[in-house]
Design a protein around this motif. Structure first.
Motif, PDB file in Angstrom:
ATOM      1  N   ILE A 224     -66.017  38.654  16.527  1.00 39.18           N
ATOM      2  CA  ILE A 224     -64.908  37.712  16.586  1.00 39.18           C
ATOM      3  C   ILE A 224     -65.338  36.393  17.229  1.00 39.18           C
ATOM      4  O   ILE A 224     -66.361  36.315  17.911  1.00 39.18           O
ATOM      5  CB  ILE A 224     -63.704  38.294  17.362  1.00 39.18           C
ATOM      6  N   LYS A 225     -64.531  35.369  17.010  1.00 36.93           N
ATOM      7  CA  LYS A 225     -64.779  34.044  17.570  1.00 36.93           C
ATOM      8  C   LYS A 225     -64.283  33.984  19.017  1.00 36.93           C
ATOM      9  O   LYS A 225     -63.398  34.726  19.419  1.00 36.93           O
ATOM     10  CB  LYS A 225     -64.050  32.985  16.741  1.00 36.93           C
ATOM     11  N   TYR A 226     -64.884  33.076  19.767  1.00 37.13           N
ATOM     12  CA  TYR A 226     -64.478  32.763  21.140  1.00 37.13           C
ATOM     13  C   TYR A 226     -64.593  33.967  22.080  1.00 37.13           C
ATOM     14  O   TYR A 226     -63.818  34.108  23.021  1.00 37.13           O
ATOM     15  CB  TYR A 226     -63.052  32.206  21.175  1.00 37.13           C
ATOM     16  N   ALA A 227     -65.574  34.803  21.821  1.00 38.06           N
ATOM     17  CA  ALA A 227     -65.776  35.970  22.682  1.00 38.06           C
ATOM     18  C   ALA A 227     -66.121  35.563  24.113  1.00 38.06           C
ATOM     19  O   ALA A 227     -65.820  36.297  25.057  1.00 38.06           O
ATOM     20  CB  ALA A 227     -66.883  36.852  22.116  1.00 38.06           C
ATOM     21  N   ASP A 228     -66.725  34.391  24.295  1.00 35.11           N
ATOM     22  CA  ASP A 228     -67.148  33.963  25.628  1.00 35.11           C
ATOM     23  C   ASP A 228     -65.968  33.716  26.563  1.00 35.11           C
ATOM     24  O   ASP A 228     -66.157  33.641  27.779  1.00 35.11           O
ATOM     25  CB  ASP A 228     -68.009  32.697  25.524  1.00 35.11           C
ATOM     26  N   GLU A 229     -64.757  33.600  26.020  1.00 39.04           N
ATOM     27  CA  GLU A 229     -63.582  33.397  26.857  1.00 39.04           C
ATOM     28  C   GLU A 229     -62.766  34.678  27.051  1.00 39.04           C
ATOM     29  O   GLU A 229     -61.629  34.626  27.508  1.00 39.04           O
ATOM     30  CB  GLU A 229     -62.703  32.289  26.267  1.00 39.04           C
ATOM     31  N   SER A 230     -63.365  35.818  26.713  1.00 40.18           N
ATOM     32  CA  SER A 230     -62.658  37.083  26.903  1.00 40.18           C
ATOM     33  C   SER A 230     -63.583  38.251  27.256  1.00 40.18           C
ATOM     34  O   SER A 230     -63.175  39.160  27.968  1.00 40.18           O
ATOM     35  CB  SER A 230     -61.861  37.424  25.637  1.00 40.18           C
ATOM     36  N   TYR A 231     -64.815  38.219  26.771  1.00 38.72           N
ATOM     37  CA  TYR A 231     -65.712  39.367  26.923  1.00 38.72           C
ATOM     38  C   TYR A 231     -65.979  39.705  28.393  1.00 38.72           C
ATOM     39  O   TYR A 231     -65.747  40.832  28.839  1.00 38.72           O
ATOM     40  CB  TYR A 231     -67.018  39.081  26.197  1.00 38.72           C
ATOM     41  N   PHE A 232     -66.458  38.745  29.160  1.00 40.79           N
ATOM     42  CA  PHE A 232     -66.779  39.017  30.564  1.00 40.79           C
ATOM     43  C   PHE A 232     -65.520  39.285  31.379  1.00 40.79           C
ATOM     44  O   PHE A 232     -65.526  40.117  32.295  1.00 40.79           O
ATOM     45  CB  PHE A 232     -67.563  37.845  31.159  1.00 40.79           C
ATOM     46  N   GLN A 233     -64.430  38.591  31.047  1.00 42.09           N
ATOM     47  CA  GLN A 233     -63.164  38.827  31.742  1.00 42.09           C
ATOM     48  C   GLN A 233     -62.702  40.268  31.543  1.00 42.09           C
ATOM     49  O   GLN A 233     -62.249  40.926  32.487  1.00 42.09           O
ATOM     50  CB  GLN A 233     -62.100  37.863  31.232  1.00 42.09           C
ATOM     51  N   THR A 234     -62.800  40.746  30.305  1.00 36.07           N
ATOM     52  CA  THR A 234     -62.351  42.097  29.987  1.00 36.07           C
ATOM     53  C   THR A 234     -63.240  43.151  30.652  1.00 36.07           C
ATOM     54  O   THR A 234     -62.743  44.161  31.167  1.00 36.07           O
ATOM     55  CB  THR A 234     -62.315  42.298  28.462  1.00 36.07           C
ATOM     56  N   ILE A 235     -64.535  42.934  30.663  1.00 28.89           N
ATOM     57  CA  ILE A 235     -65.452  43.868  31.316  1.00 28.89           C
ATOM     58  C   ILE A 235     -65.157  43.952  32.813  1.00 28.89           C
ATOM     59  O   ILE A 235     -64.978  45.046  33.376  1.00 28.89           O
ATOM     60  CB  ILE A 235     -66.919  43.438  31.092  1.00 28.89           C
ATOM     61  N   LEU A 236     -65.096  42.814  33.473  1.00 34.39           N
ATOM     62  CA  LEU A 236     -64.961  42.807  34.937  1.00 34.39           C
ATOM     63  C   LEU A 236     -63.565  43.211  35.395  1.00 34.39           C
ATOM     64  O   LEU A 236     -63.415  43.950  36.374  1.00 34.39           O
ATOM     65  CB  LEU A 236     -65.311  41.421  35.482  1.00 34.39           C
ATOM     66  N   ALA A 237     -62.529  42.739  34.699  1.00 37.52           N
ATOM     67  CA  ALA A 237     -61.158  43.028  35.144  1.00 37.52           C
ATOM     68  C   ALA A 237     -60.777  44.489  34.939  1.00 37.52           C
ATOM     69  O   ALA A 237     -59.830  44.974  35.573  1.00 37.52           O
ATOM     70  CB  ALA A 237     -60.164  42.120  34.415  1.00 37.52           C
ATOM     71  N   ASN A 238     -61.489  45.198  34.076  1.00 39.37           N
ATOM     72  CA  ASN A 238     -61.237  46.628  33.888  1.00 39.37           C
ATOM     73  C   ASN A 238     -62.143  47.506  34.755  1.00 39.37           C
ATOM     74  O   ASN A 238     -62.028  48.733  34.708  1.00 39.37           O
ATOM     75  CB  ASN A 238     -61.424  46.993  32.410  1.00 39.37           C
ATOM     76  N   ALA A 239     -63.026  46.890  35.510  1.00 37.46           N
ATOM     77  CA  ALA A 239     -63.928  47.636  36.401  1.00 37.46           C
ATOM     78  C   ALA A 239     -63.235  47.822  37.747  1.00 37.46           C
ATOM     79  O   ALA A 239     -63.228  46.914  38.582  1.00 37.46           O
ATOM     80  CB  ALA A 239     -65.245  46.886  36.560  1.00 37.46           C
ATOM     81  N   LEU A 240     -62.651  48.959  37.959  1.00 35.65           N
ATOM     82  CA  LEU A 240     -61.825  49.195  39.139  1.00 35.65           C
ATOM     83  C   LEU A 240     -62.621  49.171  40.443  1.00 35.65           C
ATOM     84  O   LEU A 240     -62.043  48.972  41.515  1.00 35.65           O
ATOM     85  CB  LEU A 240     -61.092  50.533  38.998  1.00 35.65           C
ATOM     86  N   HIS A 241     -63.925  49.360  40.364  1.00 38.94           N
ATOM     87  CA  HIS A 241     -64.741  49.359  41.581  1.00 38.94           C
ATOM     88  C   HIS A 241     -65.120  47.945  42.027  1.00 38.94           C
ATOM     89  O   HIS A 241     -65.675  47.773  43.114  1.00 38.94           O
ATOM     90  CB  HIS A 241     -66.000  50.187  41.369  1.00 38.94           C
ATOM     91  N   LEU A 242     -64.824  46.943  41.194  1.00 42.58           N
ATOM     92  CA  LEU A 242     -65.146  45.562  41.543  1.00 42.58           C
ATOM     93  C   LEU A 242     -63.893  44.821  42.009  1.00 42.58           C
ATOM     94  O   LEU A 242     -62.801  45.035  41.486  1.00 42.58           O
ATOM     95  CB  LEU A 242     -65.744  44.834  40.334  1.00 42.58           C
TER      96      LEU A 242
END
Length: 297
Positions: free
Chosen positions: A221-239
């Motif tokens: 998909i387009k514009y992954a750079d504005e969602s990919y890292f946010q989604t990874i980190l915000a779903n990491a409950l230990h961070l």
């Protein structure tokens, strides 16, 4: 030059244009932070960059990727730079992701004090993207949330046998089988530019290396750079995240790109609590960079 440990902080640079401005930014970071580890992903297909003009603390991602605005290549370039940074024996405690159009607003001591005393693992802008938000009547300043839902949480279907046939699926009940999101893995969106500590960096690297549904989806998909890292980190409950990108960015002009910052913007820059600002253009106004050099020296 401040007394700064080499492994306190490092910088990831994503660059593709204006070599003189890139050299200036690197010289500035070297002067402020006592030659920190700088890992640069430069798209040599777009312009050349002389490695002979750079100090030995600057490493390049090799081979480089051909990057394109709004495509997953930007995400991949960022991860490859992170991998290179944290393969080094004396890797930094914190990394800051910058473009070649960024420049510091605060002194090295303030930036380091803020990060090394922080209870957070990353500073990143992130907002949860939901169907409820998408369907609400949003004010103009919240339009990007609606656009984010369209980008990441809808699915378009077409038929090869029916010309001009296209249907867009929006409701979660229809898109759930087609998307990698769930109650346990929500979709988030925000600014591409962020910083994090060693724990956040290694989590991103490890997550990206897996053949998981989220990474496979964002590759398409387009514009992954504005969602990919946010989604990874915000779903990491230990961070532990701080919803703050620590950047001054002026979107008042509208459109897809922020305003180019000029001397007229200096009062607002000085009022900001951000560590860095973007974007600057050395060919349009170098005086603003000269003034920031004076302030942050």
């Amino acid at each position: 030059m401040p007394n700064i440990s080499h492994n306190s902080i490092g910088f990831i640079l994503l660059t593709h244009a204006k070599p003189l401005q890139i050299y200036r930014l690197i010289d500035k970071l070297n002067s402020m932070f006592n030659y920190p580890l700088i890992v640069c992903h430069h798209d040599f297909d777009k312009c050349d960059l002389s490695r002979d003009k750079l100090s030995k603390n600057v490493l390049f991602v090799r081979p480089h990727l051909q990057t394109k605005w709004g495509e997953f290549s930007i995400v991949e370039a960022t991860v490859q730079a992170l991998k290179l940074m944290y393969e080094v024996a004396d890797a930094p405690d914190w990394f800051i992701l910058l473009s070649g159009a960024d420049y510091p607003l605060k002194s090295a001591r303030q930036i380091l004090d803020d990060l090394t005393s922080s209870p957070y693992d990353a500073y990143i802008q992130y907002e949860r993207i939901t169907y409820k938000t998408y369907k609400q009547d949003l004010e103009q300043n919240m339009l990007w949330l609606k656009n984010s839902y369209k980008r990441y949480c809808t699915k378009s279907l077409s038929c090869n046998y029916l010309k001009n046939f296209k249907i867009s699926l929006e409701h979660p009940l229809l898109t759930k089988p087609l998307l990698p999101f769930s109650k346990k893995t929500a979709c988030f969106s925000g600014s591409q530019w962020f910083c994090g500590n060693r724990q956040a960096a290694r989590y991103i690297i490890d997550f990206h290396s897996q053949k998981n549904a989220l990474t496979l989806y964002y590759r398409q998909i387009k514009y992954a750079d504005e969602s990919y890292f946010q989604t990874i980190l915000a779903n990491a409950l230990h961070l532990k995240l701080k919803n703050d990108r620590l950047r001054y960015i002026d979107w008042s002009n509208g459109g897809c790109h922020p305003k180019t910052l000029l001397m007229e913007d200096l009062p607002n820059l000085l009022k900001s609590s951000a560590h860095f600002a973007r974007k600057f253009d050395i060919d349009i106004d170098s005086n603003i960079l000269n003034e920031l050099d004076r302030i942050t020296s």
